[in-house]
Structures are given as C-alpha cells and as structure tokens.
Design a protein around this motif. Sequence first.
Motif, PDB file in Angstrom:
ATOM      1  N   ALA A  71       0.812  -1.220   0.000  1.00 21.02           N
ATOM      2  CA  ALA A  71       0.000   0.000   0.000  1.00 21.02           C
ATOM      3  C   ALA A  71       0.845   1.270   0.000  1.00 21.02           C
ATOM      4  O   ALA A  71       0.552   2.217  -0.731  1.00 21.02           O
ATOM      5  CB  ALA A  71      -0.942  -0.001   1.203  1.00 21.02           C
ATOM      6  N   LEU A  72       1.912   1.306   0.794  1.00 25.76           N
ATOM      7  CA  LEU A  72       2.730   2.515   0.877  1.00 25.76           C
ATOM      8  C   LEU A  72       3.540   2.721  -0.406  1.00 25.76           C
ATOM      9  O   LEU A  72       3.578   3.828  -0.962  1.00 25.76           O
ATOM     10  CB  LEU A  72       3.653   2.453   2.093  1.00 25.76           C
ATOM     11  N   GLY A  73       4.186   1.671  -0.871  1.00 24.23           N
ATOM     12  CA  GLY A  73       4.998   1.795  -2.072  1.00 24.23           C
ATOM     13  C   GLY A  73       4.185   2.111  -3.307  1.00 24.23           C
ATOM     14  O   GLY A  73       4.564   2.972  -4.115  1.00 24.23           O
ATOM     15  N   ILE A  74       3.059   1.439  -3.486  1.00 26.92           N
ATOM     16  CA  ILE A  74       2.215   1.680  -4.657  1.00 26.92           C
ATOM     17  C   ILE A  74       1.574   3.060  -4.574  1.00 26.92           C
ATOM     18  O   ILE A  74       1.434   3.756  -5.581  1.00 26.92           O
ATOM     19  CB  ILE A  74       1.174   0.558  -4.817  1.00 26.92           C
ATOM     20  N   GLU A  75       1.206   3.468  -3.375  1.00 25.88           N
ATOM     21  CA  GLU A  75       0.672   4.830  -3.195  1.00 25.88           C
ATOM     22  C   GLU A  75       1.710   5.868  -3.609  1.00 25.88           C
ATOM     23  O   GLU A  75       1.381   6.880  -4.250  1.00 25.88           O
ATOM     24  CB  GLU A  75       0.268   5.038  -1.732  1.00 25.88           C
ATOM     25  N   ALA A  76       2.973   5.625  -3.257  1.00 24.45           N
ATOM     26  CA  ALA A  76       4.041   6.550  -3.634  1.00 24.45           C
ATOM     27  C   ALA A  76       4.173   6.626  -5.156  1.00 24.45           C
ATOM     28  O   ALA A  76       4.296   7.716  -5.726  1.00 24.45           O
ATOM     29  CB  ALA A  76       5.360   6.106  -3.006  1.00 24.45           C
ATOM     30  N   LEU A  77       4.143   5.476  -5.836  1.00 22.58           N
ATOM     31  CA  LEU A  77       4.211   5.468  -7.294  1.00 22.58           C
ATOM     32  C   LEU A  77       3.013   6.185  -7.908  1.00 22.58           C
ATOM     33  O   LEU A  77       3.148   6.921  -8.890  1.00 22.58           O
ATOM     34  CB  LEU A  77       4.256   4.033  -7.818  1.00 22.58           C
TER      35      LEU A  77
END
Length: 197
Positions: A71-77
């Motif tokens: 969730a955090l990494g994909i949100e950042a992308l």
Amino acid sequence: MIFKKNKKFTNNCPTGIIRIIGGMWRGSKILVPNRTALRPTPNRVRETLFNWLAPFIRGAHCLDCFAGSGALGIEALSRAAASVTLIEQDRLISQQLLNKLQLLQTKQAQVITTDTNLWLAHSSDANKFDIVFIDPPFNQGMISKTVAFLEYYNHLAKKSWIYIETEKKGTYSIPINWKIYKEKVAGKVAYRLYLRT
C-alpha cells in the motif's frame, strides 16, 4: 481502511482488499493475503502521511522496507515517485505484489523477496533513497536494527525522509541526525516522519 472479504485467491486463501487513495491509480484495488502479521496501513494514516510527503514525493526514489500489501509503495508510485523498491520476505505476499504491479503496467517498481535487514547488509545497489517506509509487524522489535542498517550501509540520500509506523507504545532508537518532522497517533498506531539532515 477498506478491507473486504474476497475468496478468489490462489490456494483458497481468503483475502482482503484495500484501495489506493490518491494519484493516478486512485481507487485501484490491492488484494491482501490473509496473514496474521500483515497489517496494511489504515486509509486515514496513509492519507495523512502522503499529505506530509506531498512536497517531496514527485521524482523521489523510495524504499518500502516491509512491503506487505504494498500500500505505501504503490501509493508513492501513484503520486509520481520515480521508483520504489519493495522488500517482502513472504513469497505468497511477494507474488501478489508482482501480480499487482504487472496489472498496473509499471516498470518503476521492483519487488525483492528476502529479509529486509539481510538485503540492507548485502545490497550492492548504488541508489540512495530519498524516502523510506518502515512499517514492520508490531511487537517484534525490528525497527532499531533496520534504522541502524540504513545508516551503516549508506542507503540514504543526504537529505531523506523516513516514515516509521509502530504500535502506540513502541520504542526504537534513531540516529541523532534524524529529526521528527511530523508525528501523530491513530488508535493503537503511532506514526512519525523523520528528516535526515
């Protein structure tokens, strides 16, 4: 946090669903395997965090140390980060992350299936990370070692942002050159954003 039951998953393992809350993939669903230690960052916490990071996220190179649902990494992308490295040692969860990234048709992310601290100690990646997410399973005392490895093995950009999410009464050590930029408590979760100076 949106978290619904969904029985369509390999090996008949029930899952949950969370949603990306901002950026180009807003509303996109992420399947979450049913794992005891897997605890996706709640929507309201994620929204607050990325409001804090809004001035810094575009073009940033990010590291998600305990990727879990992603969730955090994909949100950042989704919010225009340049790249994200997601580290996850559970192979089933790691495969789910790969599947999701393929559906999103992004080439700006890599998933590494290994122990986070092992990777930090042995990675030859010359890339320095601008933003790091540290959100490990609660009550396992994993944060201090990860923080120490990030510094010792020189994985951080000169000026970088480090997000740490822990249980409300969780304790850990940080270097003296990390200063708290923002912090909040939501229910049983404490979360802080540090600036490395």
